[in-house]
Design a protein around this motif. Sequence first.
Motif, PDB file in Angstrom:
ATOM      1  N   PHE A 101     -14.271  23.829  33.272  1.00  0.00           N
ATOM      2  CA  PHE A 101     -15.573  24.211  32.698  1.00  0.00           C
ATOM      3  C   PHE A 101     -15.391  25.013  31.401  1.00  0.00           C
ATOM      4  N   GLY A 102     -14.426  24.605  30.604  1.00  0.00           N
ATOM      5  CA  GLY A 102     -14.245  25.216  29.289  1.00  0.00           C
ATOM      6  C   GLY A 102     -13.409  26.482  29.281  1.00  0.00           C
ATOM      7  N   LEU A 103     -13.062  27.006  30.461  1.00  0.00           N
ATOM      8  CA  LEU A 103     -12.260  28.238  30.502  1.00  0.00           C
ATOM      9  C   LEU A 103     -10.920  27.952  31.177  1.00  0.00           C
ATOM     10  N   HIS A 104      -9.870  28.575  30.640  1.00  0.00           N
ATOM     11  CA  HIS A 104      -8.557  28.407  31.264  1.00  0.00           C
ATOM     12  C   HIS A 104      -8.484  29.251  32.537  1.00  0.00           C
ATOM     13  N   LEU A 105      -7.516  28.898  33.385  1.00  0.00           N
ATOM     14  CA  LEU A 105      -7.464  29.533  34.707  1.00  0.00           C
ATOM     15  C   LEU A 105      -7.301  31.049  34.603  1.00  0.00           C
ATOM     16  N   TYR A 106      -6.502  31.508  33.607  1.00  0.00           N
ATOM     17  CA  TYR A 106      -6.292  32.963  33.506  1.00  0.00           C
ATOM     18  C   TYR A 106      -7.562  33.693  33.070  1.00  0.00           C
ATOM     19  N   VAL A 107      -8.445  33.000  32.332  1.00  0.00           N
ATOM     20  CA  VAL A 107      -9.734  33.631  31.974  1.00  0.00           C
ATOM     21  C   VAL A 107     -10.643  33.659  33.206  1.00  0.00           C
ATOM     22  N   TRP A 108     -10.570  32.584  33.991  1.00  0.00           N
ATOM     23  CA  TRP A 108     -11.345  32.581  35.237  1.00  0.00           C
ATOM     24  C   TRP A 108     -10.922  33.731  36.145  1.00  0.00           C
ATOM     25  N   VAL A 109      -9.616  34.031  36.146  1.00  0.00           N
ATOM     26  CA  VAL A 109      -9.130  35.120  37.008  1.00  0.00           C
ATOM     27  C   VAL A 109      -9.759  36.457  36.587  1.00  0.00           C
ATOM     28  N   ILE A 110      -9.917  36.671  35.273  1.00  0.00           N
ATOM     29  CA  ILE A 110     -10.565  37.915  34.819  1.00  0.00           C
ATOM     30  C   ILE A 110     -11.991  37.976  35.365  1.00  0.00           C
ATOM     31  N   VAL A 111     -12.719  36.856  35.235  1.00  0.00           N
ATOM     32  CA  VAL A 111     -14.109  36.810  35.699  1.00  0.00           C
ATOM     33  C   VAL A 111     -14.170  37.061  37.208  1.00  0.00           C
ATOM     34  N   ILE A 112     -13.284  36.381  37.945  1.00  0.00           N
ATOM     35  CA  ILE A 112     -13.297  36.505  39.409  1.00  0.00           C
ATOM     36  C   ILE A 112     -12.959  37.933  39.837  1.00  0.00           C
ATOM     37  N   CYS A 113     -11.967  38.538  39.180  1.00  0.00           N
ATOM     38  CA  CYS A 113     -11.574  39.902  39.557  1.00  0.00           C
ATOM     39  C   CYS A 113     -12.672  40.913  39.219  1.00  0.00           C
ATOM     40  N   ALA A 114     -13.357  40.702  38.096  1.00  0.00           N
ATOM     41  CA  ALA A 114     -14.475  41.600  37.756  1.00  0.00           C
ATOM     42  C   ALA A 114     -15.564  41.483  38.821  1.00  0.00           C
ATOM     43  N   MET A 115     -15.858  40.254  39.241  1.00  0.00           N
ATOM     44  CA  MET A 115     -16.876  40.053  40.266  1.00  0.00           C
ATOM     45  C   MET A 115     -16.433  40.642  41.604  1.00  0.00           C
ATOM     46  N   LEU A 116     -15.150  40.476  41.920  1.00  0.00           N
ATOM     47  CA  LEU A 116     -14.636  41.021  43.191  1.00  0.00           C
ATOM     48  C   LEU A 116     -14.716  42.553  43.204  1.00  0.00           C
ATOM     49  N   THR A 117     -14.402  43.167  42.052  1.00  0.00           N
ATOM     50  CA  THR A 117     -14.464  44.637  41.980  1.00  0.00           C
ATOM     51  C   THR A 117     -15.889  45.117  42.217  1.00  0.00           C
ATOM     52  N   LEU A 118     -16.854  44.445  41.574  1.00  0.00           N
ATOM     53  CA  LEU A 118     -18.263  44.797  41.777  1.00  0.00           C
ATOM     54  C   LEU A 118     -18.664  44.584  43.236  1.00  0.00           C
ATOM     55  N   TRP A 119     -18.218  43.483  43.803  1.00  0.00           N
ATOM     56  CA  TRP A 119     -18.550  43.123  45.179  1.00  0.00           C
ATOM     57  C   TRP A 119     -18.009  44.169  46.164  1.00  0.00           C
ATOM     58  N   ILE A 120     -16.748  44.603  45.941  1.00  0.00           N
ATOM     59  CA  ILE A 120     -16.144  45.608  46.836  1.00  0.00           C
ATOM     60  C   ILE A 120     -16.889  46.938  46.700  1.00  0.00           C
ATOM     61  N   ALA A 121     -17.277  47.274  45.462  1.00  0.00           N
ATOM     62  CA  ALA A 121     -18.047  48.510  45.257  1.00  0.00           C
ATOM     63  C   ALA A 121     -19.373  48.433  46.008  1.00  0.00           C
ATOM     64  N   LEU A 122     -20.002  47.259  46.001  1.00  0.00           N
ATOM     65  CA  LEU A 122     -21.258  47.068  46.735  1.00  0.00           C
ATOM     66  C   LEU A 122     -21.027  47.232  48.239  1.00  0.00           C
ATOM     67  N   LEU A 123     -19.921  46.645  48.738  1.00  0.00           N
ATOM     68  CA  LEU A 123     -19.626  46.751  50.175  1.00  0.00           C
ATOM     69  C   LEU A 123     -19.361  48.211  50.567  1.00  0.00           C
ATOM     70  N   LEU A 124     -18.750  48.961  49.650  1.00  0.00           N
ATOM     71  CA  LEU A 124     -18.441  50.368  49.945  1.00  0.00           C
ATOM     72  C   LEU A 124     -19.697  51.232  50.018  1.00  0.00           C
ATOM     73  N   LEU A 125     -20.812  50.714  49.488  1.00  0.00           N
ATOM     74  CA  LEU A 125     -22.066  51.481  49.530  1.00  0.00           C
ATOM     75  C   LEU A 125     -22.576  51.653  50.960  1.00  0.00           C
ATOM     76  N   CYS A 126     -22.183  50.727  51.829  1.00  0.00           N
ATOM     77  CA  CYS A 126     -22.670  50.773  53.214  1.00  0.00           C
ATOM     78  C   CYS A 126     -21.795  51.717  54.041  1.00  0.00           C
ATOM     79  N   ASN A 127     -22.271  52.952  54.264  1.00  0.00           N
ATOM     80  CA  ASN A 127     -21.471  53.956  54.978  1.00  0.00           C
ATOM     81  C   ASN A 127     -21.380  53.697  56.472  1.00  0.00           C
ATOM     82  N   LYS A 128     -22.403  53.013  57.033  1.00  0.00           N
ATOM     83  CA  LYS A 128     -22.456  52.859  58.492  1.00  0.00           C
ATOM     84  C   LYS A 128     -21.302  52.024  59.036  1.00  0.00           C
ATOM     85  N   GLN A 129     -20.690  51.201  58.173  1.00  0.00           N
ATOM     86  CA  GLN A 129     -19.584  50.372  58.645  1.00  0.00           C
ATOM     87  C   GLN A 129     -18.373  51.194  59.063  1.00  0.00           C
TER      88      GLN A 129
END
Lengths: 184, 51
Positions: A101-129
């Motif tokens: 889709f126009g991006l090389h795999l290493y650029v996709w990795v940056i995008v995926i890791c940025a999304m994963l970091t945000l996602w983990i931060a969101l999961l950490l918001l839930c204290n009850k777990q």
Amino acid sequence: MNNHHLIKAANILSLLGIIIVLVIAGVVQLQWHDLPCPLCLLQRAGLSAVALGFLLNLRFGARSTHYAISLFACIFTVSVAVRQTLLHIVPGTGSYGSAIFGLHLYVWVIVICAMLTLWIALLLLCNKQFLPERAKTVKTGKFITMILFLLIVGVMLFNIVSTYLECGLKQCPDNPVKYELISQ
Amino acid sequence: MMVLLFGLLLLCVLIIWIGWHKLAITTTLVTLVLLCAWFSHHVTSALNIQL
């Protein structure tokens, strides 16, 4: 579905997402004969390390230590991907591997890791777990967890075998064009 | 070297599977440190930096 089940489902989805990314990398390698460079292999290892945090959550219940491991691995992986992107960022310096889709795999990795970091931060918001009485209820979804374990073991075994065939036990070449151990 | 690092990651998964929590966390952190060390070695040798 209570809070704990939601967090568990989120962990399963995260793990499944990482496995899909690693499988796509393997398919690209086999289908398009796109051999991974040393930095590509480090990114695969980094993504596998991110998966370990989610695996720990599924096996032992959610803990902040497990999320920390995933975050450390995300930072490592994004560092490697940024290094590889910077190697090719100047126009005329070429690129490594095929683009999806126009991006090389290493650029996709940056995008995926940025999304994963945000996602983990969101999961950490839930204290009850992290409450002890919730942590004891990790019983459901054992079958799915077992399948995910098998999938990640399969992906890692593929990486071990393909890396061994490509480089042996020494340092991988910067620009690999053939499997060293097969094509001699 | 990458084969050994992938092997360590697989070992981490197996330790998690078995259920040794503290050992799993220790092994995972050690693997991450080794990955960082290998990456920094790769960067310094590519840039020909003498440390």
